[in-house]
Design a protein around this motif. Structure first.
Motif, PDB file in Angstrom:
ATOM      1  N   GLY A 235       0.816  -1.210   0.000  1.00 17.11           N
ATOM      2  CA  GLY A 235       0.000   0.000   0.000  1.00 17.11           C
ATOM      3  C   GLY A 235       0.845   1.254   0.000  1.00 17.11           C
ATOM      4  O   GLY A 235       0.434   2.294   0.537  1.00 17.11           O
ATOM      5  N   GLY A 236       2.022   1.177  -0.629  1.00 20.10           N
ATOM      6  CA  GLY A 236       2.962   2.284  -0.594  1.00 20.10           C
ATOM      7  C   GLY A 236       2.877   3.207  -1.802  1.00 20.10           C
ATOM      8  O   GLY A 236       1.953   3.116  -2.638  1.00 20.10           O
ATOM      9  N   TYR A 237       3.874   4.106  -1.887  1.00 21.88           N
ATOM     10  CA  TYR A 237       3.951   5.094  -2.959  1.00 21.88           C
ATOM     11  C   TYR A 237       5.379   5.136  -3.487  1.00 21.88           C
ATOM     12  O   TYR A 237       6.334   5.179  -2.699  1.00 21.88           O
ATOM     13  N   LEU A 238       5.528   5.130  -4.803  1.00 19.73           N
ATOM     14  CA  LEU A 238       6.839   5.314  -5.411  1.00 19.73           C
ATOM     15  C   LEU A 238       7.120   6.811  -5.476  1.00 19.73           C
ATOM     16  O   LEU A 238       6.441   7.550  -6.185  1.00 19.73           O
ATOM     17  N   LEU A 239       8.143   7.268  -4.725  1.00 17.99           N
ATOM     18  CA  LEU A 239       8.403   8.697  -4.613  1.00 17.99           C
ATOM     19  C   LEU A 239       9.554   9.186  -5.480  1.00 17.99           C
ATOM     20  O   LEU A 239       9.570  10.359  -5.887  1.00 17.99           O
ATOM     21  N   PHE A 240      10.523   8.307  -5.775  1.00 17.73           N
ATOM     22  CA  PHE A 240      11.712   8.797  -6.485  1.00 17.73           C
ATOM     23  C   PHE A 240      12.451   7.632  -7.120  1.00 17.73           C
ATOM     24  O   PHE A 240      12.483   6.529  -6.574  1.00 17.73           O
ATOM     25  N   ALA A 321      14.984   2.767  -6.403  1.00 15.37           N
ATOM     26  CA  ALA A 321      13.643   3.335  -6.273  1.00 15.37           C
ATOM     27  C   ALA A 321      13.414   3.602  -4.792  1.00 15.37           C
ATOM     28  O   ALA A 321      13.783   2.782  -3.947  1.00 15.37           O
ATOM     29  N   ILE A 322      12.840   4.741  -4.486  1.00 23.54           N
ATOM     30  CA  ILE A 322      12.543   5.089  -3.096  1.00 23.54           C
ATOM     31  C   ILE A 322      11.026   5.051  -2.918  1.00 23.54           C
ATOM     32  O   ILE A 322      10.288   5.788  -3.580  1.00 23.54           O
ATOM     33  N   VAL A 323      10.594   4.170  -2.023  1.00 25.83           N
ATOM     34  CA  VAL A 323       9.168   3.914  -1.792  1.00 25.83           C
ATOM     35  C   VAL A 323       8.808   4.324  -0.373  1.00 25.83           C
ATOM     36  O   VAL A 323       9.594   4.119   0.561  1.00 25.83           O
ATOM     37  N   ALA A 324       7.647   4.911  -0.194  1.00 25.14           N
ATOM     38  CA  ALA A 324       7.140   5.252   1.137  1.00 25.14           C
ATOM     39  C   ALA A 324       5.904   4.410   1.432  1.00 25.14           C
ATOM     40  O   ALA A 324       5.053   4.211   0.560  1.00 25.14           O
ATOM     41  N   ILE A 325       5.813   3.925   2.672  1.00 26.52           N
ATOM     42  CA  ILE A 325       4.678   3.122   3.123  1.00 26.52           C
ATOM     43  C   ILE A 325       4.052   3.820   4.334  1.00 26.52           C
ATOM     44  O   ILE A 325       4.769   4.153   5.292  1.00 26.52           O
TER      45      ILE A 325
END
Length: 361
Positions: A235-240, A321-325
């Motif tokens: 359920g995360g987001y790809l930020l960078f 890839a930097i992902v935020a959860i």
């Protein structure tokens, strides 16, 4: 109830590296030890808390020390057993179940070793829903469950039992003893009843780690996008996206501090990002804007394979890839943010949920 066999540790370790947010120690080492222990002593029963009576004793087992030291000082089962036995003697009560203090990093896999060796069930949950660098940084603290009495043991047979007057002093004492034990040691702490655990634990977090790891493996096998698979599973987001251009790092014997600089690639071309860490990745910035902060999870993945990268493994040239959860809701209260929010780590910004930051971009 789930039976965890030797092969299941692969997905659990991979997911634990994701939820470790760059820290918590490399779960690879704990995975190897857990796999060997399960092979020799049998599988582990992963259970929900309704498996226990209210007054059953539940004990987390953990390692403590700088991830840099743990990489060189390999974990062993005997100090873990010694720490648990000392705590049981001190309490005059036997543990009915074990648990992971954090779902991220090596401490998600370490308790499987003791559970297999002793034939005890392992709780499908933890006290953080991720990894954090300091002893008081658990949901137990917010519920008045204290880490002491705690027992700390090393591979030489030394065992200390401690009662500490202040929870923040406990961090200092444990780190001091750990340094005398060579920079890494084993802990039994935060003992609690099952009734207390039901209030303070993040439920089914070990299963969540296993599912994330399995999603990563499935994507690779199907030649699909592994980074996208991790984003969907968590359920995360790809930020960078970018290439690591520089890493500055210092180790003070307790923590690894640093900053990884990332040069943007693909749709992030022309941008720069800075990833700050204290064992764990704690803040992501890009071109003067904050993209994510603790207690939300910041995860560094290899851009091609989706392999989680720890802060210790981060180096020049990696394409990432930097992902935020999003963190669990319990970490978003004012009391929780005072314990694990960005200002606690010295960053001059307030916490804003990553979902909101994404919408505002």
């Amino acid at each position: 109830m789930n039976t965890i066999a030797e092969h299941d540790m692969e997905a659990i370790a991979a997911g634990s590296a994701i939820y470790g947010t760059g820290g918590g120690g490399d779960p690879y080492l704990g995975k190897l030890l857990a796999m060997r222990t399960i092979r020799e002593h049998g599988p582990v029963q992963l259970v929900d808390l309704d498996h226990f009576d209210d007054d059953d004793l539940i004990v987390p087992i953990a390692m403590v020390g700088s991830p840099s030291v743990i990489l060189e000082k390999l974990p062993q089962v005997e100090p873990m057993l010694a720490a648990l036995a000392a705590l049981e003697r001190h309490l005059g009560k036997r543990a009915k179940g074990l648990m992971s203090i954090e779902v991220g990093g090596i401490n998600s896999t370490i308790p499987f070793c003791v559970a297999s060796r002793l034939g005890l069930p392992l709780v499908d949950g933890d006290t953080m829903g991720r990894a954090f660098p300091e002893l008081p940084m658990t949901l137990c603290t917010l519920h008045g469950i204290l880490p002491w009495p705690l027992c700390i043991a090393d591979e030489k047979g030394n065992v200390f039992t401690a009662e500490v007057a202040d929870i923040h002093a406990a961090e200092q004492y444990v780190r001091t003893i750990t340094m005398e034990m060579g920079g890494a040691a084993c802990l039994a702490l935060y003992s609690m009843s099952a009734a207390q655990a039901r209030k303070a634990l993040v439920p089914r977090s070990i299963s969540a780690a296993r599912d994330a790891g399995q999603a990563l493996f499935d994507a690779r096998r199907q030649h699909a996008d592994p980074v996208g698979a991790v984003v969907r599973a968590t359920g995360g987001y790809l930020l960078f996206k970018g290439k690591v251009s520089d890493v500055s790092r210092t180790v003070d014997g307790r923590f690894s501090f640093g900053l990884a600089s990332v040069q943007g690639l693909d749709d992030c071309a022309g941008r720069q990002a800075g990833l700050r860490f204290q064992n764990e990745f704690l803040m992501l910035e890009s071109d003067g804007a904050v993209l994510c902060t603790t207690p939300d999870l910041i995860v560094l993945l290899d851009l091609e394979s989706g392999e989680p990268i720890t802060a210790e493994q981060t180096r020049f040239g990696l394409r990432v890839a930097i992902v935020a959860i999003p963190c669990v809701a319990a970490w978003r209260t004012q009391a929780a943010l005072a314990l694990v929010g960005p200002r606690k780590f010295g960053y001059a910004c307030d916490y804003v949920a990553v979902e909101q930051r994404v919408l505002e971009r």
